[in-house]
Design a protein around this motif. Structure first.
Motif, short mmCIF file in Angstrom:
data_model
loop_
_atom_site.label_atom_id
_atom_site.label_comp_id
_atom_site.label_asym_id
_atom_site.label_seq_id
_atom_site.Cartn_x
_atom_site.Cartn_y
_atom_site.Cartn_z
N THR A 6 20.11 -16.24 10.51
CA THR A 6 19.33 -16.92 9.75
C THR A 6 17.85 -17.43 10.28
O THR A 6 18.07 -17.91 11.53
CB THR A 6 20.11 -18.24 9.52
N ARG A 17 18.19 -24.33 -1.08
CA ARG A 17 18.05 -25.26 -0.39
C ARG A 17 19.26 -26.47 -0.29
O ARG A 17 19.83 -26.74 0.87
CB ARG A 17 16.67 -25.98 -0.18
N THR A 20 22.67 -24.98 0.89
CA THR A 20 22.57 -24.82 2.24
C THR A 20 23.10 -26.35 2.82
O THR A 20 23.66 -26.40 3.91
CB THR A 20 21.51 -24.33 2.93
N PHE A 21 22.20 -27.25 2.39
CA PHE A 21 22.38 -28.50 2.88
C PHE A 21 23.75 -29.08 2.31
O PHE A 21 24.58 -29.65 3.62
CB PHE A 21 21.52 -29.46 2.21
N SER A 22 24.48 -28.92 1.28
CA SER A 22 25.84 -29.27 1.23
C SER A 22 26.68 -28.70 2.20
O SER A 22 27.69 -29.28 2.70
CB SER A 22 26.28 -29.02 -0.16
N LYS A 23 26.81 -27.23 2.42
CA LYS A 23 27.66 -26.53 3.15
C LYS A 23 27.41 -27.15 4.63
O LYS A 23 28.37 -27.48 5.36
CB LYS A 23 27.41 -25.19 3.02
N ARG A 24 26.41 -27.23 5.28
CA ARG A 24 25.96 -27.52 6.32
C ARG A 24 26.56 -29.09 6.72
O ARG A 24 26.73 -29.43 7.84
CB ARG A 24 24.59 -27.25 7.04
N ARG A 25 26.20 -29.84 5.77
CA ARG A 25 26.57 -31.21 5.84
C ARG A 25 27.83 -31.27 6.09
O ARG A 25 28.39 -32.32 7.11
CB ARG A 25 25.98 -31.96 4.49
N ASN A 26 28.76 -30.80 5.44
CA ASN A 26 30.18 -30.89 5.40
C ASN A 26 30.67 -30.33 6.75
O ASN A 26 31.76 -30.90 7.28
CB ASN A 26 30.88 -30.02 4.09
N GLY A 27 30.11 -29.15 7.11
CA GLY A 27 30.40 -28.73 8.49
C GLY A 27 30.33 -29.74 9.54
O GLY A 27 30.74 -29.66 10.46
N LEU A 28 29.18 -30.21 9.52
CA LEU A 28 28.68 -31.23 10.61
C LEU A 28 29.51 -32.32 10.54
O LEU A 28 30.02 -32.78 11.45
CB LEU A 28 27.28 -31.67 10.39
N LYS A 31 32.85 -31.11 12.15
CA LYS A 31 32.78 -31.01 13.84
C LYS A 31 32.87 -32.33 14.27
O LYS A 31 33.34 -32.57 15.30
CB LYS A 31 31.44 -30.32 14.01
#
Length: 220
Positions: A6, A17, A20-28, A31
């Protein structure tokens, strides 16, 4: 299918956008939770969406406590760094003062005529000039002090002379004697001198008289 790398830049398409924000927010958030559980770490996570919506996670009872702990730690680290900086500065100042003291001690020995073996001609000439200037200032100060002391002694002498004269006048007035000055003589003084000095004179008119002594015959 291999995922491509990416590119790290802003996604121009609003829909992509947001996805991508929703996916990475949940992943963060996932973690952060896993880190707090697996490693027994205190984790706090704060996320604001592009529209200003807040998302947060805290492994403790309140994210406020974690933030307060963070602020306290930052303050302590700042104080520690400040103390270290002050310590380093103090060490530098101490080293500088030690160097100055060493230089002064060396100059002092040279002024006393010691430690001149390693001195060059220029250094010896400079040292001689400094000594001459110092000697000139010392002599000037010495003469100034001598002049001031002499002026004080003269002033004291004048005061003692005036005081002695005043005491002598009081003494003469107490005895009923009119004080005299060396430059004037009164008529009373002249009369007194004439009465004390009596001169007997006989006025003889004519030739001097010859006195004859009688001769007596020798006894039989």
């Amino acid at each position: 299918m291999v995922r491509g790398k990416t590119e790290m830049k802003r996604i121009e398409n609003a829909t992509s956008r947001q996805v991508t924000f929703s996916k990475r927010r949940n992943g963060l958030l996932k973690k952060a939770f896993e880190l707090s559980v697996l490693c027994d770490a205190e984790v706090a996570l704060v996320i604001f969406s592009p529209r200003g919506k807040l998302y947060e996670f805290s492994s403790s009872s309140s994210i406020t406590k974690t933030v307060e702990r963070y602020q306290k730690r930052i303050h302590d680290l700042g104080s520690s760094h400040k103390r270290e900086d002050n310590s380093q500065q103090a060490k530098g100042e101490t080293y500088g003062l030690a160097r100055k003291i060493e230089q002064l001690e060396t100059s002092k020995r040279k002024f006393l005529g010691e430690g001149l073996d390693a001195s060059s001609i220029e250094e010896l000439q400079q040292l001689e000039n400094q000594l001459e200037r110092s000697l000139t200032k010392i002599r000037a100060k010495k003469y100034q002090l001598l002049r001031e002391e002499l002026d004080k002694l003269k002033e004291k002498e004048r005061g003692l002379t005036a005081e002695n004269k005043m005491l002598m006048q009081k003494y003469e007035m107490g005895r009923g004697i009119i004080p005299r000055t060396s430059s004037t003589t009164t008529s009373e003084d002249l009369d007194t001198d004439e009465s004390e000095m009596e001169v007997v004179t006989d006025l003889l008119i004519g030739p001097p008289q010859i006195r004859h002594s009688k001769k007596f015959p020798p006894p039989n």
